[in-house]
Design a protein around this motif. Structure first.
Motif, PDB file in Angstrom:
ATOM      1  N   SER A  89     -13.225   3.778  -1.891  1.00 18.93           N
ATOM      2  CA  SER A  89     -11.918   3.172  -1.628  1.00 18.93           C
ATOM      3  C   SER A  89     -10.959   3.334  -2.825  1.00 18.93           C
ATOM      4  O   SER A  89     -11.326   2.944  -3.931  1.00 18.93           O
ATOM      5  CB  SER A  89     -12.094   1.690  -1.361  1.00 18.93           C
ATOM      6  N   HIS A  92      -4.788   7.374  -0.372  1.00 15.87           N
ATOM      7  CA  HIS A  92      -3.519   6.733  -0.028  1.00 15.87           C
ATOM      8  C   HIS A  92      -2.677   7.623   0.882  1.00 15.87           C
ATOM      9  O   HIS A  92      -2.432   8.793   0.566  1.00 15.87           O
ATOM     10  CB  HIS A  92      -2.730   6.421  -1.305  1.00 15.87           C
ATOM     11  N   GLU A  94       0.689   9.039   2.580  1.00 10.96           N
ATOM     12  CA  GLU A  94       2.119   9.159   2.294  1.00 10.96           C
ATOM     13  C   GLU A  94       2.885   9.064   3.612  1.00 10.96           C
ATOM     14  O   GLU A  94       2.320   9.265   4.693  1.00 10.96           O
ATOM     15  CB  GLU A  94       2.423  10.479   1.591  1.00 10.96           C
ATOM     16  N   ASN A 102      -5.999   8.782  -6.533  1.00  9.02           N
ATOM     17  CA  ASN A 102      -5.591   8.204  -7.811  1.00  9.02           C
ATOM     18  C   ASN A 102      -6.038   9.089  -8.972  1.00  9.02           C
ATOM     19  O   ASN A 102      -6.824   8.675  -9.836  1.00  9.02           O
ATOM     20  CB  ASN A 102      -6.165   6.796  -7.940  1.00  9.02           C
ATOM     21  N   GLY A 129      -6.064   3.694   2.786  1.00  7.11           N
ATOM     22  CA  GLY A 129      -5.180   2.556   2.949  1.00  7.11           C
ATOM     23  C   GLY A 129      -5.426   1.480   1.929  1.00  7.11           C
ATOM     24  O   GLY A 129      -5.194   1.658   0.739  1.00  7.11           O
ATOM     25  N   HIS A 133      -0.547   0.351  -2.548  1.00  8.65           N
ATOM     26  CA  HIS A 133      -0.387   1.803  -2.596  1.00  8.65           C
ATOM     27  C   HIS A 133      -0.302   2.261  -4.049  1.00  8.65           C
ATOM     28  O   HIS A 133       0.174   1.522  -4.928  1.00  8.65           O
ATOM     29  CB  HIS A 133       0.879   2.221  -1.837  1.00  8.65           C
ATOM     30  N   ILE A 134      -0.787   3.468  -4.291  1.00  8.65           N
ATOM     31  CA  ILE A 134      -0.813   4.018  -5.641  1.00  8.65           C
ATOM     32  C   ILE A 134       0.586   4.094  -6.259  1.00  8.65           C
ATOM     33  O   ILE A 134       0.757   4.002  -7.487  1.00  8.65           O
ATOM     34  CB  ILE A 134      -1.486   5.413  -5.631  1.00  8.65           C
ATOM     35  N   SER A 139       0.502  -0.765   0.844  1.00  9.06           N
ATOM     36  CA  SER A 139       0.143   0.493   1.500  1.00  9.06           C
ATOM     37  C   SER A 139       0.631   0.513   2.943  1.00  9.06           C
ATOM     38  O   SER A 139       0.875   1.576   3.508  1.00  9.06           O
ATOM     39  CB  SER A 139      -1.375   0.680   1.463  1.00  9.06           C
ATOM     40  N   TYR A 142       3.721   2.610   3.866  1.00  6.04           N
ATOM     41  CA  TYR A 142       3.481   4.052   3.914  1.00  6.04           C
ATOM     42  C   TYR A 142       2.694   4.422   5.176  1.00  6.04           C
ATOM     43  O   TYR A 142       3.011   5.395   5.865  1.00  6.04           O
ATOM     44  CB  TYR A 142       2.706   4.499   2.679  1.00  6.04           C
TER      45      TYR A 142
END
Length: 389
Positions: A89, A92, A94, A102, A129, A133-134, A139, A142
């Motif tokens: 986990s 992410h 977009e 990451n 997810g 969010h990074i 998240s 997005y």
């Protein structure tokens, strides 16, 4: 005298003839009946009809023990021995459907986690997810955009399948927190349907993480999270995040994940799946491996930190550390919850998060695993009238 003798001889002759004829007739009658019965059996084309019987827990596949692992964890520090699935986990989404990680560290950790999981015969899954969010913010914003458009939805599905194939993954876990309207729920259902077809075509699994859907204070169904139940037909597992009730009705750490709260969650999801004729063994009950502070300005602590502070903790699921009171689920509660899930026909247990567990004999993963293994040796029969074959 001669006449008397002749009469006696005549009577004897008649008796003998009658006896012989009777014996012959009886033998032939028995033979004819036997032949008729045998012939009837040979010509019968009817097979006995087996009546359907209720499914039991022993009819289901082996129970799963799914553990989420965060992307910054050292993969070599994770105990994989009791896990059936390891969920890395998070990746992410977009807004245009692309997938990001990451940095190189996360990607390297993913590959090491996959390798280690496979060495222990556990499946390696990638979660997409999460809450943050990074790039900052939730998240959800997005994810929502990515699945709302057919083109970006298709792009994200293809990216996930491509990543699963390239990284030797066994599947994908979708964690969108959370659909907040019926339209969002429909978008998620459409995305799950598309992704399911693509993943299952290449023998990969698909799971989805869901909100508990029960208010920890009122015990009633929440209405701010929406799901289209049809999507659950297309996934392999539904991971119920049965924790974080402390935010319901004003912050109260004691409501994080107490057993009565979990009972209501189990009853809700079991009944929901029954009403839609979806097998309950897709359901996986999630449990927390952290302690929630009474003061919300203080960070939660790991179960390992709790054990390090006091290895001889009691079964009250509450501890005072450094002047702060924390609420958590200890070994007894974890085993009780596991029994609850299995008794209700669930497919297994889910952990957030494996990196928070204590080591050795104090491991909560090990405590849960013992209950699961015992249930498979001595299965508890769960009957569902809805699901018969």
């Amino acid at each position: 005298m001669i006449k008397k003798v002749q009469i006696l001889i005549m009577i004897a002759t008649i008796f003998a003839i009658g006896f012989t004829a009777g014996t012959f007739f009886t033998k032939n009658s028995v033979h004819q009946v036997s032949t008729k019965l045998a012939k009837t059996a040979e010509q019968s084309t009817k097979n006995p009809v087996l009546k359907s019987s209720p499914k039991t827990i022993s009819d289901a596949p082996s129970k799963v023990l799914i553990g989420y692992v965060q992307d910054y964890r050292d993969p070599s520090a994770i105990d994989y021995s009791n896990l059936t699935h390891v969920i890395f986990s998070f990746a992410h989404p977009e807004k245009d459907g692309r997938l990001t990680f990451n940095g190189d560290t996360a990607m390297n950790n993913l590959r090491r986690t996959v390798s280690n999981a496979h060495k222990h015969d556990a499946k390696a899954i990638l979660a997409v997810g999460g809450w943050f969010h990074i790039k900052g913010g939730e998240s959800y914003d997005y994810f929502k955009s990515a699945i709302a458009s057919p083109s970006s939805r298709e792009k994200l599905a293809n990216e996930l399948v491509g990543t699963a194939n390239r990284e030797n993954l066994d599947g994908i876990d979708i964690d969108i927190e959370h659909p907040r309207s019926k339209k969002d729920a429909q978008y998620l259902a459409a995305f799950i349907n598309d992704l399911s077809k693509k993943l299952h075509a290449v023998n990969k699994e698909l799971s989805v993480a869901v909100h508990a859907k029960i208010h920890s204070v009122t015990g009633t169904e929440t209405d701010f999270v929406n799901y289209d139940a049809s999507m659950f037909q297309h996934v392999d597992y539904v991971n119920i995040m049965a924790y974080d009730g402390q935010w319901d009705g004003g912050y109260n750490a004691a409501n994080m994940a107490p057993y009565p709260f979990t009972e209501k969650i189990v009853n809700y999801w079991g009944s929901l799946f029954d009403s839609h004729s979806i097998p309950r063994n897709k359901l996986v009950l999630g449990v927390p491996f952290y302690g929630q502070p009474e003061d919300p300005s203080i960070k939660p602590v790991s179960y390992e930190a709790i054990i390090n502070h006091n290895p001889e903790i009691d079964d009250k699921d509450i501890i005072s550390m450094n002047g702060t009171t924390y609420y958590y689920n200890g070994e007894a509660t974890m085993q009780k919850k596991t029994s609850l899930a299995l008794y209700n026909g669930f497919g297994g247990m889910m952990i957030w998060e494996v990196g928070l567990d204590a080591k050795g004999s104090y491991s909560l993963t090990g405590a849960i695993s013992k209950v699961i293994k015992n249930s498979q040796t001595n299965p508890v029969k769960y009957y569902s009238v809805k699901h018969t074959e």
